[in-house]
Structures are given as structure tokens and as C-alpha cells.
Design a protein around this motif. Structure first.
Motif, PDB file in Angstrom:
ATOM      1  N   VAL A   1      85.128  15.027 -12.116  1.00  0.00           N
ATOM      2  CA  VAL A   1      85.672  16.201 -12.790  1.00  0.00           C
ATOM      3  C   VAL A   1      85.024  16.396 -14.153  1.00  0.00           C
ATOM      4  N   GLN A  32      86.744  23.991 -10.852  1.00  0.00           N
ATOM      5  CA  GLN A  32      87.347  23.152 -11.880  1.00  0.00           C
ATOM      6  C   GLN A  32      88.500  22.330 -11.309  1.00  0.00           C
ATOM      7  N   THR A  33      89.148  22.854 -10.262  1.00  0.00           N
ATOM      8  CA  THR A  33      90.373  22.218  -9.770  1.00  0.00           C
ATOM      9  C   THR A  33      90.350  21.862  -8.294  1.00  0.00           C
ATOM     10  N   SER A  86      90.296  18.141  -7.095  1.00  0.00           N
ATOM     11  CA  SER A  86      91.332  17.181  -7.505  1.00  0.00           C
ATOM     12  C   SER A  86      92.044  16.552  -6.315  1.00  0.00           C
TER      13      SER A  86
END
Length: 538
Positions: free
Chosen positions: A69, A45-46, A49
Motif C-alpha cells: 500500500v 488506493q483501497t 486492502s
């Protein structure tokens, strides 16, 4: 994996788990595999980034960057109810194995992507697998550990979720700096392969052999309706005006599909989300709390790294390190509350206290200014983490304890689904609030300063450092003031679950898996629990 001949199999002990659940080494081995699956789903999920700027530099497609994302989150969210129902119908193990394989295939293809469109599509495939990893891990845990002993294991899972979510940007930055952005996806392969091997060889669950009819129409209506509404909140006011035909059309289509979904579920022989679940007051309260906590958590906390990078001048990797107090607070609170629930058998106090602490933490974050010391921000983040750690995984335990064994998967997936949908709406809602407040704050600055700032929406931490000192000071002040509104709204939203928590009923936790609907027992043998928990903690 076992064969399908029921009592005549050659390994009956491997197929049937005792009603008091697994113990010792067998439990520890399987639990490690479940945590690895949860770790992968939360990590991705991260982790991407910090790699996004590098990805754009190689593949192009800056205007579609956010979809790298969004595609993952959207796919993982809409797939959770289907995974829960399939697990109840077809057996938890084959569905979990399928989720791992889908996730690994998506990870490999994402790393091999040659265009931005390919990457977005493969990230969606990866997200489809991730939805099954999160739901499957929690549902399998409910299959092998009774609620009375499940608290500290749920706490450890919550801790893994917290660590992986915060560690994602750190690991992503390290891989991009030292290897390649493609390793952000390749790193999943060995971890996922290990989890797959353990699940295939060591996890032996009963597989139902009754013929089922999967409600694919209901699943499609739910996925389409939620996806349309999430796109409305994501695109509204950004790519399209709120009153544009695209946004209005998506909104109407989303509502229509959700209405059709409710109608379909009322007539389907085996609905994806049985409407009978909502007859339980406990389920309604916990689901509503999960939705609002998802909004407050994902919607507001997503702005913390941006605040740290702009105000304190932290690098992406450094901002990830500065989020450790949040992770630490969540880690400690989740593990401590889980151990206490297992020891004392009571859970209501934790969501009550946790939501109040979360409200306090959000309020304190709204008091951060440009002049605030870094240690003050760390303390405030730790308070938010403690609040989240006390409540997040406990809500799943509450609905599982309230559910029939045959509904365990769908109950778990629905609780996770509401939290994820709340987070998706929260990100969009707080984005709109932040943009509106920032535009309002800019009107208070002299016209020449606003002109020198240029397109504020395009200012990133690197460009902010290049602004003239006096202009940068004005920008940081209006940025911090605009962010106050985000955290204040997060506080207001967190008040709702804080009120709902008082209405939760304290139901004794079952000491068995409940297959034979035995009466609830009041006490739990201490020695086996302590022995197995020490093994799992190691």
C-alpha cells in the motif's frame, strides 16, 4: 492527436477549444474518460486492502506487507507536482496518455508478480501512473470548462473519488473470493483501455511547441525530501525507535532536501512548483486547508473499518458496506454543492460549512462506544461524508480560478500534492496516537487480563472473536477508548481549516477559460449549461 503546425493544421477546430469551453456531446465524452481515470487512481488506493492476507499466503513476505500500500501512495504523491508541470509545458493530453499507459503497465505487472518484492516495485510503478491520472483529470477539466461552469463537474469528480475509495475494498473482496487476488490488478485493464481510447481519439487539446527545460533536480529533491519525511512518520515508533540512527538520519536528509528544493526553485528557469504561487493569499489558504483536511480525512477515517470489524464483528466485505453512509454523504454533498456553485457562482459558503460539519462529525465519531448501535455509527459517518463533500473539490476549483491559464497544471497538482502529503502524515500521526493510547489503556486492566491478551498489536478481527468472552469485552473497551483519541485529534486538526475558511476571499468565477484574460462576467447563459450538465449526469 493533432500535428504540430499550429494554424496550418488540417483540423484547427479539433485543436483549439473555444474560450467558453466545450459543450454537449464532445464535453460528455471527454468527461467520461476523465472520470474513468480518476476512478482507477482512487480505486487502487483501497482495492488491495482486502486481498493482502491472500497475497501474503501465496507470495510470503508478511514483514513487508504494508509496503504494498505504502509504495503506491508514496509514488502517486511525490509524482503529482512533476505531472502538473509537464502538463503545462508539454501539453495536457500526451502527459495524461503517458500516465494511463504507466498505470496499466504497472497494473499488469502487479498481477503477474511472483514475489513480494516484485509486487512492491510494480505497485510503485502503478502509483507513478496514478499521480498523473488524478492531476491530469482535474487539469484537463480546467482546460475545457471555465470556472463558472466547472462546479458541478468538480462535484461529480469528487463523487467518483468517494465511490471508488469506498467501493475498493468491496470489489477487492469479491474478486479475491470468486477469481484470484491477481484480478485486483487485472480489472484495471479494460477500464483503463477504454479511457485511453477515448482520450486519444476524442480529446484534442493545444500542444505547446516552445522549448522547455524540465527542472528534474527540483523534482528529485522534492520527491526525495517528502519520501524521507513520510518514511520517518511511517517507520518511527514501529520498525525503528524514534531516536534511532535510521529515523534521525531520514529526518535530517528529508529536511535538507526540502531546503535545497526551495533554493533550487528560486533559481530554476521553469520550477516544478513556482514559489510565486505562494504570493497569492488564496493559494496559501486553500493549500493549507487541503493539507489539514487530508490529515483529518485519511488519518482518522482509515480506522473506521477496523472499528466496524472488531466492535460489530463485521466481515471485511460487510465493513465496506457499512461505510456506504460515509460515501453517500460525500456523494450527495459534492454533487449538490457543485450544482449550486454552477448555478449561483459563489463558493465560499461551502468550505466554511463543510469544515464545521467535518469537525462535528469527528467529534461524534469520538463518542462511539462498544454499546453504540450500528445505525448511530452510520449517521455519524454520513455527517463526516457531508463535511468532506462540501469542501474537498471546492478547494481545487478555488485555486484554479485564482491561477493563470499557463499555471493551471502546476496549481492543480500542487493543491492535490498538499492534500496527499497531509493524508500520508495523518496516517502515521494517528497511528502513533492510537498505539500510545492503547498502551496507556492497557495499563488500567488487571495483569492477568493483559497476559491473556498477549500481543495486542497482532490481534486482528478473527483472533479477537476467539478470545474468551470476558477478555474480549475488556479488549474491545480499551480498543474503543484508544480510538476516541484518534477521532478527537481528527476533530482538533479539522478546526484549523474551519478557521482558515473564513479568510477565503469570494472571487467571481470566470465564465471563460481565460486565455485572453477577458473581464469577469456576472452572469451565465442558462440553456447551454443545463443542456450539457444533463448530458454529463446521464
Amino acid at each position: 492527436m493533432s500535428d504540430g503546425n499550429g494554424a496550418g493544421t488540417t483540423r484547427p477546430a479539433a485543436i483549439e477549444i473555444p474560450d467558453e469551453g466545450l459543450h454537449g456531446r464532445a464535453l460528455t465524452t471527454v468527461f467520461v474518460a476523465l472520470m474513468l481515470g480518476m476512478f482507477l487512481a482512487a480505486l487502487d488506493q483501497t482495492i488491495v486492502s482486502t486481498a493482502l492476507p491472500t497475497i501474503v499466503g501465496e507470495l510470503g513476505g508478511l514483514d513487508h506487507l504494508s509496503w504494498v500500500v505504502t509504495a503506491y501512495l508514496l509514488a502517486s504523491t511525490v509524482s503529482t507536482p512533476l505531472y502538473g508541470k509537464l502538463g503545462d509545458m508539454l501539453g495536457r493530453k500526451p502527459v495524461f496518455v503517458a500516465a494511463i499507459v504507466i498505470f496499466l503497465v504497472g497494473s499488469m505487472l502487479s498481477g503477474l508478480s511472483q514475489t513480494m518484492l516484485q509486487l512492491i516495485l510494480f505497485r510503485a510503478l502503478q502509483g507513478l501512473g496514478a499521480g498523473g491520472l488524478i492531476v491530469g483529470a482535474q487539469a484537463i477539466l480546467a482546460d475545457i470548462i471555465p470556472p463558472r461552469r466547472r462546479g458541478r463537474y468538480m462535484g461529480l469528480m469528487g463523487a467518483v473519488f468517494a465511490v471508488s475509495s469506498v467501493a475498493g475494498p468491496l470489489l477487492g473482496g469479491f474478486l479475491v473470493d470468486n477469481l484470484s487476488w491477481r484480478w485486483v490488478f487485472y480489472v484495471n485493464m479494460p477500464i483503463g483501455a477504454l479511457a485511453l481510447v477515448i482520450v486519444v481519439t476524442r480529446l484534442h487539446l493545444h500542444v505547446p511547441h516552445t522549448r522547455h527545460r524540465v527542472d528534474y533536480l527540483g523534482a528529485g529533491l522534492l520527491a526525495g525530501g517528502v519520501a524521507a519525511l513520510i518514511l520517518v512518520t511511517t517507520w518511527g515508533g514501529n520498525q525503528y525507535d524514534w531516536g534511532s540512527p535510521e529515523i534521525v538520519g531520514l529526518g535530517i536528509a528529508g529536511v535538507a532536501m526540502l531546503v535545497a528544493f526551495v533554493w533550487q526553485e528560486s533559481r530554476a528557469p521553469e520550477p516544478i512548483i513556482p514559489l510565486s504561487l505562494f504570493r497569492s493569499g488564496t493559494f496559501r489558504l486553500a493549500s493549507g486547508m487541503g493539507f489539514m483536511i487530508g490529515m483529518a480525512m485519511f488519518g482518522a477515517i482509515i480506522y473506521l473499518p477496523l472499528f466496524l470489524q472488531l466492535v460489530y464483528g463485521a466481515s471485511p466485505t460487510s465493513s465496506g458496506l457499512r461505510m456506504i453512509p460515509l460515501m453517500g454523504g460525500l456523494l450527495v454533498a459534492a454533487i449538490a454543492s457543485g450544482r449550486a456553485i454552477t448555478r449561483f457562482g459563489r463558493y465560499k459558503v461551502y468550505p466554511v460549512v463543510g469544515t464545521v460539519v467535518l469537525v462535528l462529525g469527528m467529534y461524534l465519531l469520538s463518542r462511539l462506544t462498544v454499546e453504540s448501535d450500528a445505525w448511530v455509527a452510520s449517521v455519524y459517518m454520513a455527517i463526516v461524508g457531508i463535511g468532506l463533500g462540501l469542501v474537498m473539490q471546492v478547494l481545487v476549483l478555488i485555486v484554479q480560478n485564482d491561477a493563470r491559464p499557463q499555471d493551471m497544471g502546476v496549481v492543480t497538482s500542487t493543491a492535490t500534492f498538499f492534500r496527499s502529503v497531509g493524508g500520508s502524515f495523518g496516517v502515521a500521526l494517528f497511528g502513533a496516537i492510537f498505539a500510545s493510547r492503547l498502551a496507556n489503556e492497557l495499563t488500567r486492566l488487571p495483569a492477568d487480563v493483559v497476559a491473556r491478551l498477549g500481543d495486542v498489536g497482532a490481534i486482528d478481527p478473527a483472533r479477537a472473536k476467539e478470545l474468551p468472552p470476558e477478555v474480549r469485552a475488556d479488549f474491545l473497551r480499551v480498543f474503543a477508548n484508544a480510538l476516541h483519541g484518534v477521532f478527537l485529534w481528527g476533530m482538533a486538526i479539522a478546526i484549523v481549516p474551519a478557521v482558515l475558511a473564513w479568510f477565503l476571499k469570494e472571487v467571481p468565477l470566470r465564465t471563460t477559460l481565460g486565455r485572453g484574460a477577458p473581464p469577469v462576467e456576472e452572469s451565465l447563459p442558462e440553456v447551454p449549461v443545463e443542456t450539457e450538465v444533463r448530458a454529463a449526469a446521464r
